[in-house]
Design a protein around this motif. Structure first.
Motif, PDB file in Angstrom:
ATOM      1  N   MET A   1       0.853  -1.192   0.000  1.00 22.26           N
ATOM      2  CA  MET A   1       0.000   0.000   0.000  1.00 22.26           C
ATOM      3  C   MET A   1       0.892   1.245   0.000  1.00 22.26           C
ATOM      4  SD  MET A   1      -3.460   0.138   0.308  1.00 22.26           S
ATOM      5  CE  MET A   1      -4.167  -0.953   1.513  1.00 22.26           C
ATOM      6  N   GLU A   2       0.675   2.121  -0.964  1.00 21.79           N
ATOM      7  CA  GLU A   2       1.501   3.336  -1.031  1.00 21.79           C
ATOM      8  C   GLU A   2       0.883   4.418  -0.137  1.00 21.79           C
ATOM      9  OE1 GLU A   2       2.494   3.951  -5.172  1.00 21.79           O
ATOM     10  OE2 GLU A   2       3.204   5.974  -4.711  1.00 21.79           O
ATOM     11  N   ARG A   3       1.699   5.090   0.620  1.00 19.59           N
ATOM     12  CA  ARG A   3       1.194   6.083   1.582  1.00 19.59           C
ATOM     13  C   ARG A   3       1.426   7.482   1.016  1.00 19.59           C
ATOM     14  NH1 ARG A   3      -0.723   8.967   4.635  1.00 19.59           N
ATOM     15  NH2 ARG A   3      -0.500   9.133   6.892  1.00 19.59           N
ATOM     16  N   VAL A   4       0.349   8.243   0.844  1.00 20.74           N
ATOM     17  CA  VAL A   4       0.491   9.606   0.301  1.00 20.74           C
ATOM     18  C   VAL A   4      -0.242  10.603   1.186  1.00 20.74           C
ATOM     19  CG1 VAL A   4       0.724   8.858  -2.113  1.00 20.74           C
ATOM     20  CG2 VAL A   4      -1.538   9.367  -1.205  1.00 20.74           C
ATOM     21  N   LYS A   5       0.137  11.861   1.011  1.00 16.04           N
ATOM     22  CA  LYS A   5      -0.570  12.896   1.769  1.00 16.04           C
ATOM     23  C   LYS A   5      -1.879  13.239   1.046  1.00 16.04           C
ATOM     24  CE  LYS A   5       1.197  14.521   5.055  1.00 16.04           C
ATOM     25  NZ  LYS A   5       2.408  14.583   5.729  1.00 16.04           N
ATOM     26  N   VAL A   6      -1.758  13.554  -0.247  1.00 16.47           N
ATOM     27  CA  VAL A   6      -2.962  13.901  -1.021  1.00 16.47           C
ATOM     28  C   VAL A   6      -3.075  12.975  -2.228  1.00 16.47           C
ATOM     29  CG1 VAL A   6      -4.151  15.700  -2.354  1.00 16.47           C
ATOM     30  CG2 VAL A   6      -2.836  16.329  -0.329  1.00 16.47           C
ATOM     31  N   LEU A   7      -4.245  12.392  -2.380  1.00 19.19           N
ATOM     32  CA  LEU A   7      -4.500  11.557  -3.544  1.00 19.19           C
ATOM     33  C   LEU A   7      -5.537  12.288  -4.391  1.00 19.19           C
ATOM     34  CD1 LEU A   7      -6.106   9.132  -5.048  1.00 19.19           C
ATOM     35  CD2 LEU A   7      -3.691   8.753  -4.609  1.00 19.19           C
ATOM     36  N   VAL A   8      -5.182  12.588  -5.631  1.00 22.40           N
ATOM     37  CA  VAL A   8      -6.106  13.299  -6.522  1.00 22.40           C
ATOM     38  C   VAL A   8      -6.655  12.283  -7.525  1.00 22.40           C
ATOM     39  CG1 VAL A   8      -6.372  15.206  -8.161  1.00 22.40           C
ATOM     40  CG2 VAL A   8      -4.713  15.400  -6.284  1.00 22.40           C
ATOM     41  N   VAL A   9      -7.966  12.256  -7.683  1.00 26.45           N
ATOM     42  CA  VAL A   9      -8.582  11.315  -8.630  1.00 26.45           C
ATOM     43  C   VAL A   9      -8.978  12.087  -9.883  1.00 26.45           C
ATOM     44  CG1 VAL A   9     -10.335   9.544  -8.933  1.00 26.45           C
ATOM     45  CG2 VAL A   9      -9.524  10.094  -6.626  1.00 26.45           C
ATOM     46  N   GLY A  10      -8.337  11.793 -11.003  1.00 25.72           N
ATOM     47  CA  GLY A  10      -8.657  12.461 -12.271  1.00 25.72           C
ATOM     48  C   GLY A  10      -7.582  13.479 -12.640  1.00 25.72           C
ATOM     49  N   ALA A  11      -7.051  13.346 -13.871  1.00 28.91           N
ATOM     50  CA  ALA A  11      -6.018  14.291 -14.330  1.00 28.91           C
ATOM     51  C   ALA A  11      -6.562  15.174 -15.443  1.00 28.91           C
ATOM     52  CB  ALA A  11      -4.773  13.542 -14.793  1.00 28.91           C
ATOM     53  N   GLY A  12      -7.719  15.799 -15.173  1.00 29.23           N
ATOM     54  CA  GLY A  12      -8.218  16.850 -16.048  1.00 29.23           C
ATOM     55  C   GLY A  12      -7.671  18.180 -15.531  1.00 29.23           C
ATOM     56  N   PRO A  13      -8.194  19.295 -16.034  1.00 31.80           N
ATOM     57  CA  PRO A  13      -7.706  20.602 -15.553  1.00 31.80           C
ATOM     58  C   PRO A  13      -7.751  20.734 -14.026  1.00 31.80           C
ATOM     59  CG  PRO A  13      -9.095  20.895 -17.474  1.00 31.80           C
ATOM     60  CD  PRO A  13      -9.156  19.437 -17.138  1.00 31.80           C
ATOM     61  N   ALA A  14      -8.830  20.237 -13.391  1.00 33.30           N
ATOM     62  CA  ALA A  14      -8.938  20.384 -11.922  1.00 33.30           C
ATOM     63  C   ALA A  14      -7.873  19.547 -11.219  1.00 33.30           C
ATOM     64  CB  ALA A  14     -10.330  19.977 -11.454  1.00 33.30           C
ATOM     65  N   GLY A  15      -7.731  18.291 -11.636  1.00 35.48           N
ATOM     66  CA  GLY A  15      -6.770  17.399 -10.979  1.00 35.48           C
ATOM     67  C   GLY A  15      -5.341  17.885 -11.162  1.00 35.48           C
TER      68      GLY A  15
END
Ligand SMILES: Cc1cc2nc3c(=O)[nH]c(=O)nc-3n(C[C@H](O)[C@H](O)[C@H](O)COP(=O)(O)OP(=O)(O)OC[C@H]3O[C@@H](n4cnc5c(N)ncnc54)[C@H](O)[C@@H]3O)c2cc1C
Length: 317
Positions: A1-15
């Motif tokens: 399991m990779e541990r991250v601070k922020v996980l963003v779902v979607g690499a459109g303009p918002a992501g």
């Protein structure tokens, strides 16, 4: 399991803007997951080559408040800008990574990617847009005409034919203006006049109408469609009937409610996600960015939601 601070779902303009703002704020590690094999799927797939990417969209000027901003430019120039930002900010984007589930585990969020739990994150920003699910009319689309009825704007213009475009926004105007290169085009819109098209699209459309290349069917409402031989018969509510070779519905997208409800995000009485300050959902530390966070989205609004969300996360860290 990779541990991250922020996980963003979607690499459109918002992501992507979330990734840039997070990098700028020193929030590490931040990972962006994108289900497509490339970034900005909506723009890659639904904007035709050479399309103008309007900084003022739906006639609304949005003041940039964060790092990401752009001037009106072509699809290709806009995607080049995104590519440069990804390199400049060294964003960690994982392609072909579809998020299927997010659940709370010991004060963190466990994220399931391509059906396997892969990440543990303090914060999650969901930026999956609305164009994975184009809006469709209420009446049924008979299966015999499915290859003649489209819910996404065309990249290629049919070589000939009589075409009906349905909708009253910028996309409908652009599609009608584009298709009239080869086709006889009719544009059906429920209202008696356009009210949310940007001035450039309106001017181009009016020119095409004046040239007789696009015929406006304003104040028309479709009751239903059916097959007529190889063509599509359209019944309007005022009793008129006409047949077309192709229909292009340009009705916008719809919030992916199924996914959001499945992971436990609550909706209000108007069936919009319940959001608190900085677009935070009822799940603490889970935010919505871009088109799924605001009622009438645009690229600049998507950038701005990202700025506010990352600022809120930074303050909590
Ligand atoms: C034809 C058309 C023309 C437009 N023209 C303009 C214009 O000129 N100017 C303007 O400002 N706006 C325009 N828009 C609107 C603009 O494209 C959106 O407002 C903008 O793309 C919203 O960005 P977003 O990041 O919220 O969503 P999107 O751009 O839709 O990006 C969402 C991303 O999330 C990914 N994703 C979805 N589900 C998952 C999942 N489960 N796991 C991982 N990844 C996932 C998708 O593949 C996609 O890459 C237009 C829209 C359309 C359809």
């Amino acid at each position: 399991m990779e541990r991250v601070k922020v996980l963003v779902v979607g690499a459109g303009p918002a992501g992507i803007a979330c990734g840039i703002e997070a990098k700028n704020a020193g929030i590490e590690p931040t990972v962006i997951l994108e289900k497509a094999p490339y970034v900005c799927d909506t723009i890659e797939r639904l904007y035709r080559p050479g399309k103008r990417v309007d900084a003022i969209y739906r006639g609304v000027e949005v003041e940039p408040i964060g790092i990401c901003k752009f001037e009106t430019e072509t699809k290709e120039a806009f995607l080049e800008r995104i590519k440069k930002w990804i390199e400049e900010y060294k964003l960690d984007i994982r392609l072909n990574s579809e998020v299927n589930y997010i659940k709370r585990v010991d004060g963190l969020y466990e994220i399931t990617v391509n059906s396997e739990p892969k990440f543990l994150a303090d914060f999650v920003v969901i930026a999956i847009g609305i164009f994975g699910q184009p809006k469709k009319p209420d009446y049924p689309i008979p299966k015999e005409v499915k290859n003649r009825v489209f819910f996404e704007p065309p990249n290629i213009c049919p070589s000939s034919g009589k075409v009906l475009v349905v909708g009253g926004g910028d996309t409908a105007a652009e599609v009608a203006s584009f298709l009239c290169g080869n086709c006889e085009v009719y544009l059906s819109y429920r209202r008696p006049q356009f009210f949310r098209i940007n001035p450039v699209n309106l001017k181009i459309l009016e020119e095409r109408v004046a040239q007789g290349r696009v015929k406006l069917l304003l104040g028309t409402d479709i009751e239903g469609i059916e097959a007529e031989g190889e063509r599509v018969k359209v019944r309007y509510r005022d009793g008129k009937v006409d047949t077309y070779d192709f229909i292009y519905y340009c009705l916008g997208g719809s919030t992916p409610k199924g996914f959001l409800k499945y992971i436990g995000i609550e909706f209000d009485l108007e069936d919009r996600p319940k959001l608190k300050e900085f677009y935070e959902t009822n799940l603490p530390g889970v935010f919505l960015a871009g088109d799924i966070a605001v009622p009438k989205g645009s690229i600049q609004l998507a950038f701005n939601t990202a700025h506010l969300i990352i600022k809120a996360i930074k303050e909590r860290l």
